[in-house]
Scaffold this motif. Structure first.
Motif, PDB file in Angstrom:
ATOM      1  N   SER A   1       0.952  -1.196  -0.052  1.00  0.00           N
ATOM      2  CA  SER A   1      -0.195  -0.049  -0.124  1.00  0.00           C
ATOM      3  C   SER A   1       0.772   1.264   0.040  1.00  0.00           C
ATOM      4  CB  SER A   1      -1.146  -0.060   1.105  1.00  0.00           C
ATOM      5  OG  SER A   1      -0.132   0.061   2.386  1.00  0.00           O
ATOM      6  N   ASP A   2       0.449   2.173  -0.625  1.00  0.00           N
ATOM      7  CA  ASP A   2       1.351   3.167  -1.051  1.00  0.00           C
ATOM      8  C   ASP A   2       0.342   4.543  -0.897  1.00  0.00           C
ATOM      9  OD1 ASP A   2       3.870   4.494  -3.159  1.00  0.00           O
ATOM     10  OD2 ASP A   2       3.206   5.273  -1.192  1.00  0.00           O
ATOM     11  N   ARG A   3       0.309   5.381   0.092  1.00  0.00           N
ATOM     12  CA  ARG A   3      -0.699   6.541   0.233  1.00  0.00           C
ATOM     13  C   ARG A   3       0.015   7.948   0.256  1.00  0.00           C
ATOM     14  NH1 ARG A   3      -4.348   4.772   4.998  1.00  0.00           N
ATOM     15  NH2 ARG A   3      -2.362   4.211   5.723  1.00  0.00           N
ATOM     16  N   GLY A   4      -0.412   8.913  -0.271  1.00  0.00           N
ATOM     17  CA  GLY A   4       0.386   9.942  -0.324  1.00  0.00           C
ATOM     18  C   GLY A   4      -0.527  11.239   0.041  1.00  0.00           C
ATOM     19  N   LYS A   5      -0.505  12.110   0.336  1.00  0.00           N
ATOM     20  CA  LYS A   5      -1.355  13.290   0.607  1.00  0.00           C
ATOM     21  C   LYS A   5      -0.436  14.576   0.730  1.00  0.00           C
ATOM     22  CE  LYS A   5      -4.841  15.355   3.622  1.00  0.00           C
ATOM     23  NZ  LYS A   5      -5.234  15.305   5.091  1.00  0.00           N
ATOM     24  N   SER A   6      -0.844  15.557  -0.202  1.00  0.00           N
ATOM     25  CA  SER A   6      -0.026  16.885  -0.172  1.00  0.00           C
ATOM     26  C   SER A   6      -1.132  18.190  -0.149  1.00  0.00           C
ATOM     27  CB  SER A   6       0.525  17.127  -1.552  1.00  0.00           C
ATOM     28  OG  SER A   6       1.548  16.143  -1.973  1.00  0.00           O
ATOM     29  N   VAL A   7      -0.566  19.127   0.893  1.00  0.00           N
ATOM     30  CA  VAL A   7      -1.609  20.193   1.189  1.00  0.00           C
ATOM     31  C   VAL A   7      -0.796  21.379   0.975  1.00  0.00           C
ATOM     32  CG1 VAL A   7      -2.756  21.309   2.992  1.00  0.00           C
ATOM     33  CG2 VAL A   7      -2.816  19.030   2.794  1.00  0.00           C
ATOM     34  N   SER A   8      -1.230  22.402  -0.037  1.00  0.00           N
ATOM     35  CA  SER A   8      -0.740  23.439  -0.225  1.00  0.00           C
ATOM     36  C   SER A   8      -1.516  24.726   0.351  1.00  0.00           C
ATOM     37  CB  SER A   8      -0.905  23.804  -1.850  1.00  0.00           C
ATOM     38  OG  SER A   8       0.199  22.862  -2.547  1.00  0.00           O
ATOM     39  N   GLU A   9      -0.707  25.647   1.080  1.00  0.00           N
ATOM     40  CA  GLU A   9      -1.457  26.710   1.865  1.00  0.00           C
ATOM     41  C   GLU A   9      -0.839  28.036   1.545  1.00  0.00           C
ATOM     42  OE1 GLU A   9      -1.233  26.346   5.842  1.00  0.00           O
ATOM     43  OE2 GLU A   9       0.775  26.168   6.030  1.00  0.00           O
ATOM     44  N   GLU A  10      -1.485  29.246   1.361  1.00  0.00           N
ATOM     45  CA  GLU A  10      -0.900  30.359   0.885  1.00  0.00           C
ATOM     46  C   GLU A  10      -0.342  31.104   2.197  1.00  0.00           C
ATOM     47  OE1 GLU A  10      -3.077  33.196  -2.018  1.00  0.00           O
ATOM     48  OE2 GLU A  10      -3.148  34.332  -0.199  1.00  0.00           O
ATOM     49  N   GLN A  11       0.777  31.802   2.069  1.00  0.00           N
ATOM     50  CA  GLN A  11       1.274  32.352   3.332  1.00  0.00           C
ATOM     51  C   GLN A  11       1.551  34.038   2.647  1.00  0.00           C
ATOM     52  OE1 GLN A  11       4.746  30.758   4.866  1.00  0.00           O
ATOM     53  NE2 GLN A  11       3.494  28.732   5.950  1.00  0.00           N
ATOM     54  N   LYS A  12       0.885  34.893   3.264  1.00  0.00           N
ATOM     55  CA  LYS A  12       1.126  36.199   2.866  1.00  0.00           C
ATOM     56  C   LYS A  12       1.225  37.325   3.768  1.00  0.00           C
ATOM     57  CE  LYS A  12      -2.968  38.204   1.370  1.00  0.00           C
ATOM     58  NZ  LYS A  12      -3.919  38.512   0.396  1.00  0.00           N
ATOM     59  N   LYS A  13       2.393  38.097   3.478  1.00  0.00           N
ATOM     60  CA  LYS A  13       2.815  39.140   4.400  1.00  0.00           C
ATOM     61  C   LYS A  13       2.386  40.326   3.389  1.00  0.00           C
ATOM     62  CE  LYS A  13       6.860  38.835   5.974  1.00  0.00           C
ATOM     63  NZ  LYS A  13       8.269  38.762   6.096  1.00  0.00           N
ATOM     64  N   TYR A  14       1.652  41.301   4.017  1.00  0.00           N
ATOM     65  CA  TYR A  14       1.263  42.696   3.297  1.00  0.00           C
ATOM     66  C   TYR A  14       1.319  43.752   4.340  1.00  0.00           C
ATOM     67  CZ  TYR A  14      -3.038  42.400   6.126  1.00  0.00           C
ATOM     68  OH  TYR A  14      -4.179  42.076   6.800  1.00  0.00           O
ATOM     69  N   VAL A  15       1.676  44.795   3.631  1.00  0.00           N
ATOM     70  CA  VAL A  15       1.385  46.267   4.190  1.00  0.00           C
ATOM     71  C   VAL A  15       0.667  47.208   3.393  1.00  0.00           C
ATOM     72  CG1 VAL A  15       2.619  48.155   5.120  1.00  0.00           C
ATOM     73  CG2 VAL A  15       3.851  45.906   5.188  1.00  0.00           C
ATOM     74  N   ASN A  16      -0.351  47.751   3.763  1.00  0.00           N
ATOM     75  CA  ASN A  16      -1.201  48.593   2.996  1.00  0.00           C
ATOM     76  C   ASN A  16      -1.208  50.150   3.370  1.00  0.00           C
ATOM     77  OD1 ASN A  16      -2.136  46.106   1.816  1.00  0.00           O
ATOM     78  ND2 ASN A  16      -3.955  45.978   2.702  1.00  0.00           N
ATOM     79  N   PHE A  17      -0.698  50.774   2.518  1.00  0.00           N
ATOM     80  CA  PHE A  17      -0.433  52.286   2.911  1.00  0.00           C
ATOM     81  C   PHE A  17      -1.971  53.220   2.407  1.00  0.00           C
ATOM     82  CE2 PHE A  17       3.723  50.731   2.977  1.00  0.00           C
ATOM     83  CZ  PHE A  17       4.324  51.465   4.068  1.00  0.00           C
ATOM     84  N   PHE A  18      -2.590  53.832   3.318  1.00  0.00           N
ATOM     85  CA  PHE A  18      -3.755  54.327   2.522  1.00  0.00           C
ATOM     86  C   PHE A  18      -3.469  56.028   2.573  1.00  0.00           C
ATOM     87  CE2 PHE A  18      -5.251  50.944   4.736  1.00  0.00           C
ATOM     88  CZ  PHE A  18      -6.676  50.439   4.130  1.00  0.00           C
ATOM     89  N   ILE A  19      -3.639  56.376   1.345  1.00  0.00           N
ATOM     90  CA  ILE A  19      -3.111  57.613   0.823  1.00  0.00           C
ATOM     91  C   ILE A  19      -4.321  58.437   0.498  1.00  0.00           C
ATOM     92  CG2 ILE A  19      -1.555  59.012  -0.712  1.00  0.00           C
ATOM     93  CD1 ILE A  19      -0.219  56.777   0.829  1.00  0.00           C
TER      94      ILE A  19
END
Length: 214
Positions: free
Chosen positions: A123-141
């Motif tokens: 038996s050969d079982r595999g599982k892959s999980v992708s997730e988004e990692q986001k760093k942000y800075v928003n400047f309001f002008i």
């Protein structure tokens, strides 16, 4: 009478001298952290030109809904985690029976029949999980080109508040001295044992130093 007084004083001195010293620390305040703001808050009141000189060109711009705009700086990456499970199971068995019979010449002999079986499971079982990692800075002008607000999900600043401690020392009656005196000086040992039973876990003398921060 003098001898009795001398014995009592000597016993009291012996009890105090035989006490064991125990050092311990009293915690008056655990260390903690206090939120002091975000490092990007210093951009409030700066112009777009000043922001771009520090942060370079934004990834994109969107309207702020009030005749201004939002400079968006973001770093997006996808992290993939995978797990694989592989299992192999093999089993085999052999068994047989012995029966009486004859060979090809017609002479009597014992014939054996052997049987075998085997099985393999993979038996050969595999599982892959992708997730988004986001760093942000928003400047309001605002329409005049000046930053009036900043939103970021990183860059928080904290101030460490040190803990307050105090080093103390207490003198307690020694269990080792009591056991030794019971073998070597039984009368003294019995007196000491009675005092030990009455004052067990109670400090004879407790002294503490100054409160310090760390």
């Amino acid at each position: 009478m003098k001898h009795l007084n001398f014995f009592i004083v000597a016993l009291a001195l012996m009890l105090f001298a035989s006490c064991s010293k125990v050092n311990y620390t009293v915690v008056h305040q655990q260390p903690s952290e206090e939120f002091t703001g975000n490092k990007f808050d210093e951009f409030k009141g700066k112009t777009v030109n000043e922001i771009m000189r520090e942060m370079s060109v934004p990834n994109r711009e969107v309207p702020d809904g009030a005749d201004g705009k939002i400079l968006i700086y973001e770093d997006i990456k996808f992290v993939t985690t995978s797990s694989n499970t592989h299992s192999t199971h093999t089993s085999s068995a052999t068994y047989g029976t012995a029966v009486a019979g004859y060979n090809y010449r017609g002479n009597p002999q014992v014939n054996s029949n052997a049987y075998g079986s085997s099985s393999t499971t993979n038996s050969d079982r595999g599982k892959s999980v992708s997730e988004e990692q986001k760093k942000y800075v928003n400047f309001f002008i605002n329409p005049e080109g000046v930053c009036y607000d900043v939103k970021a999900n990183y860059g928080d600043l904290y101030k460490r508040i040190p803990g307050k401690y105090q080093t103390c020392q207490k003198r307690q009656m020694s269990l080792g001295f009591m056991i030794t005196s019971l073998f070597l000086l039984p009368p003294v040992g019995w007196v000491y044992a009675i005092c030990y039973g009455a004052m067990n876990d109670k400090p004879i003398k407790n002294s503490c130093g100054e409160v310090y921060e760390e």
